[in-house]
Design a protein around this motif. Structure first.
Motif, PDB file in Angstrom:
ATOM      1  N   TYR A 125      -1.957  -3.969   5.876  1.00 13.69           N
ATOM      2  CA  TYR A 125      -1.212  -4.009   5.819  1.00 13.69           C
ATOM      3  C   TYR A 125      -0.905  -4.011   7.610  1.00 13.69           C
ATOM      4  CZ  TYR A 125       3.733  -2.052   7.212  1.00 13.69           C
ATOM      5  OH  TYR A 125       4.756  -1.693   7.572  1.00 13.69           O
ATOM      6  N   PRO A 126      -0.159  -5.659   7.884  1.00 13.38           N
ATOM      7  CA  PRO A 126      -0.216  -6.104   8.768  1.00 13.38           C
ATOM      8  C   PRO A 126       1.192  -5.414   9.723  1.00 13.38           C
ATOM      9  CG  PRO A 126       0.241  -7.704   7.927  1.00 13.38           C
ATOM     10  CD  PRO A 126       0.081  -6.628   7.263  1.00 13.38           C
ATOM     11  N   LEU A 127       1.416  -4.537  10.944  1.00 17.64           N
ATOM     12  CA  LEU A 127       2.879  -3.948  11.191  1.00 17.64           C
ATOM     13  C   LEU A 127       3.420  -4.797  11.984  1.00 17.64           C
ATOM     14  CD1 LEU A 127       4.926  -1.410  10.960  1.00 17.64           C
ATOM     15  CD2 LEU A 127       2.825  -0.515  13.096  1.00 17.64           C
ATOM     16  N   GLN A 128       3.729  -6.048  11.559  1.00 17.59           N
ATOM     17  CA  GLN A 128       5.182  -6.338  12.651  1.00 17.59           C
ATOM     18  C   GLN A 128       5.978  -7.265  11.604  1.00 17.59           C
ATOM     19  OE1 GLN A 128       6.742  -7.763  15.245  1.00 17.59           O
ATOM     20  NE2 GLN A 128       4.479  -7.611  16.199  1.00 17.59           N
ATOM     21  N   THR A 129       6.816  -7.721  12.758  1.00 19.72           N
ATOM     22  CA  THR A 129       8.075  -8.779  12.013  1.00 19.72           C
ATOM     23  C   THR A 129       7.982 -10.270  12.261  1.00 19.72           C
ATOM     24  OG1 THR A 129       9.921  -8.884  12.446  1.00 19.72           O
ATOM     25  CG2 THR A 129       9.424  -8.224  14.196  1.00 19.72           C
ATOM     26  N   PHE A 184      -3.287  -3.304  11.888  1.00 20.65           N
ATOM     27  CA  PHE A 184      -3.545  -3.315  10.590  1.00 20.65           C
ATOM     28  C   PHE A 184      -4.202  -2.084  10.460  1.00 20.65           C
ATOM     29  CE2 PHE A 184      -3.188  -8.264  11.796  1.00 20.65           C
ATOM     30  CZ  PHE A 184      -4.019  -9.233  10.748  1.00 20.65           C
ATOM     31  N   PHE A 185      -3.412  -1.746   8.808  1.00 19.63           N
ATOM     32  CA  PHE A 185      -3.569  -0.404   8.510  1.00 19.63           C
ATOM     33  C   PHE A 185      -4.196  -0.576   6.597  1.00 19.63           C
ATOM     34  CE2 PHE A 185      -0.755   0.376  11.393  1.00 19.63           C
ATOM     35  CZ  PHE A 185      -0.633   1.410  12.112  1.00 19.63           C
ATOM     36  N   ILE A 186      -5.522  -0.345   6.945  1.00 17.27           N
ATOM     37  CA  ILE A 186      -6.165  -0.534   5.507  1.00 17.27           C
ATOM     38  C   ILE A 186      -6.653   0.690   5.162  1.00 17.27           C
ATOM     39  CG2 ILE A 186      -8.658  -1.111   5.195  1.00 17.27           C
ATOM     40  CD1 ILE A 186      -6.899  -3.114   6.948  1.00 17.27           C
ATOM     41  N   GLU A 187      -6.632   0.498   3.628  1.00  9.85           N
ATOM     42  CA  GLU A 187      -6.613   1.434   1.522  1.00  9.85           C
ATOM     43  C   GLU A 187      -7.988   0.712   0.878  1.00  9.85           C
ATOM     44  OE1 GLU A 187      -5.036   4.818  -0.592  1.00  9.85           O
ATOM     45  OE2 GLU A 187      -3.181   2.896   1.123  1.00  9.85           O
ATOM     46  N   THR A 188      -8.429   1.599   0.803  1.00  9.21           N
ATOM     47  CA  THR A 188      -9.675   0.939   0.079  1.00  9.21           C
ATOM     48  C   THR A 188     -10.298   2.030  -0.926  1.00  9.21           C
ATOM     49  OG1 THR A 188     -11.793   1.044   0.921  1.00  9.21           O
ATOM     50  CG2 THR A 188     -10.489  -1.127   0.893  1.00  9.21           C
ATOM     51  N   ASP A 189     -11.178   1.686  -1.744  1.00  6.62           N
ATOM     52  CA  ASP A 189     -10.937   3.020  -3.090  1.00  6.62           C
ATOM     53  C   ASP A 189     -12.502   3.207  -3.015  1.00  6.62           C
ATOM     54  OD1 ASP A 189      -8.757   3.739  -4.507  1.00  6.62           O
ATOM     55  OD2 ASP A 189      -9.711   1.873  -5.812  1.00  6.62           O
ATOM     56  N   ASN A 220      -6.865  -3.499  16.922  1.00 12.41           N
ATOM     57  CA  ASN A 220      -5.641  -2.494  16.991  1.00 12.41           C
ATOM     58  C   ASN A 220      -6.481  -2.380  15.186  1.00 12.41           C
ATOM     59  OD1 ASN A 220      -5.136  -1.108  19.391  1.00 12.41           O
ATOM     60  ND2 ASN A 220      -3.386  -3.149  18.789  1.00 12.41           N
ATOM     61  N   VAL A 221      -7.240  -1.663  14.546  1.00  9.65           N
ATOM     62  CA  VAL A 221      -7.336  -1.366  13.084  1.00  9.65           C
ATOM     63  C   VAL A 221      -7.748   0.376  12.961  1.00  9.65           C
ATOM     64  CG1 VAL A 221      -8.809  -2.796  11.270  1.00  9.65           C
ATOM     65  CG2 VAL A 221      -8.685  -3.856  13.699  1.00  9.65           C
ATOM     66  N   SER A 258       1.824  -4.769   2.013  1.00 10.96           N
ATOM     67  CA  SER A 258       3.083  -4.373   1.787  1.00 10.96           C
ATOM     68  C   SER A 258       3.372  -3.295   2.701  1.00 10.96           C
ATOM     69  CB  SER A 258       3.431  -4.009  -0.037  1.00 10.96           C
ATOM     70  OG  SER A 258       4.164  -2.753  -0.153  1.00 10.96           O
ATOM     71  N   GLY A 259       3.964  -2.667   2.508  1.00  9.21           N
ATOM     72  CA  GLY A 259       3.998  -1.308   3.708  1.00  9.21           C
ATOM     73  C   GLY A 259       4.238  -0.076   2.930  1.00  9.21           C
TER      74      GLY A 259
END
Length: 249
Positions: free
Chosen positions: A104-108, A122-127, A145-146, A86-87
């Protein structure tokens, strides 16, 4: 690493396809829509199930925002990483004792439209750093593009995408209604649409603006308003007001 994708919609299909094309093995694609799952599984030659969730090191949840929380509860394994796509949602929406992340992959995405996965950011978030490295390496096999992104920044990424994609597509739909009403083939407008999109690859969008509003051409604006009604008229007025405000007119 054992990977399971949960979902059977557009994002699930394209993410699974991107993995398969880049030789990233999938243990399973899991969901509740057996017809869609079977179609994806047959096309990509991967196992699927609507009943038994396979054991995995990484579960990627590709469902609607409204379903992410409830779907996350079906994962009972503790020693694993779970990421949603989810974005707009925080990774903390995931319910479980496992490690949580956002992928999160930014695309339609539409199943019928082929995509160049290398160009999808791709946007990554982790702990923790270890999980970040795992997801960066995984996304890096698919895309050029990451980058890392906090939930706060990702909300603005998603909002920007709504303006740049969803709102623009709605305007295409409204434009087609007008062209259809006058029996003008919408295909005739594709060259100007393509040029508009291509132009912003080279010019800042603000500098690329054309049209009667940026020229403050009152005569043309009033003429157009007489041709429109209902929602399209309100959209026309709102958009022109916004353009004038941006350029101080």
């Amino acid at each position: 690493m054992q990977i399971v994708i949960i979902g059977s919609g557009n994002v699930a299909f394209h993410l699974a396809k991107a993995f398969v094309l880049n030789n990233i093995p999938l243990a399973q694609i899991f969901g509740r829509n057996e017809k869609d799952l079977e179609k994806i599984a047959l096309e990509l030659q991967i196992p699927y199930s609507t009943e038994k969730l396979e054991d995995a090191d990484l579960y990627i949840i590709c469902v609607s925002d409204n379903s992410v929380e409830s779907v996350s509860t079906i994962i009972t394994k503790k020693d694993c990483l779970v990421a949603h796509t989810s974005g707009s949602l925080p990774k903390e929406i995931l319910v479980g004792e496992y490690r949580k992340a956002s992928f999160y992959p930014l695309q339609t995405f539409s199943k019928s439209k082929a995509l160049d996965y290398k160009k999808i950011p791709f946007f990554i978030e982790t702990d923790d750093e270890k999980d970040k490295q795992v997801l960066f390496e995984l996304a890096g096999k698919v895309s050029e593009n990451v980058m890392e992104s906090s939930h706060e920044k990702r909300k603005y990424i998603h909002l920007t995408a709504i303006f740049a994609c969803n709102f623009v597509n709605h305007l295409f739909s409204r434009a087609k209604e007008i062209s259809d009403s006058q029996e003008i083939p919408f295909d005739y407008f594709l060259p100007i649409i393509d040029e508009t999109v291509q132009k912003i690859h080279e010019i800042d969008p603000k500098l690329a603006q054309t049209g009667p509003a940026v020229r403050n051409d009152i005569r043309v604006l009033e003429l157009h308003e007489k041709l429109l009604k209902d929602e399209s008229l309100e959209i026309y007025k709102t958009m022109n007001h916004s353009i004038k405000e941006m350029y101080g007119l």
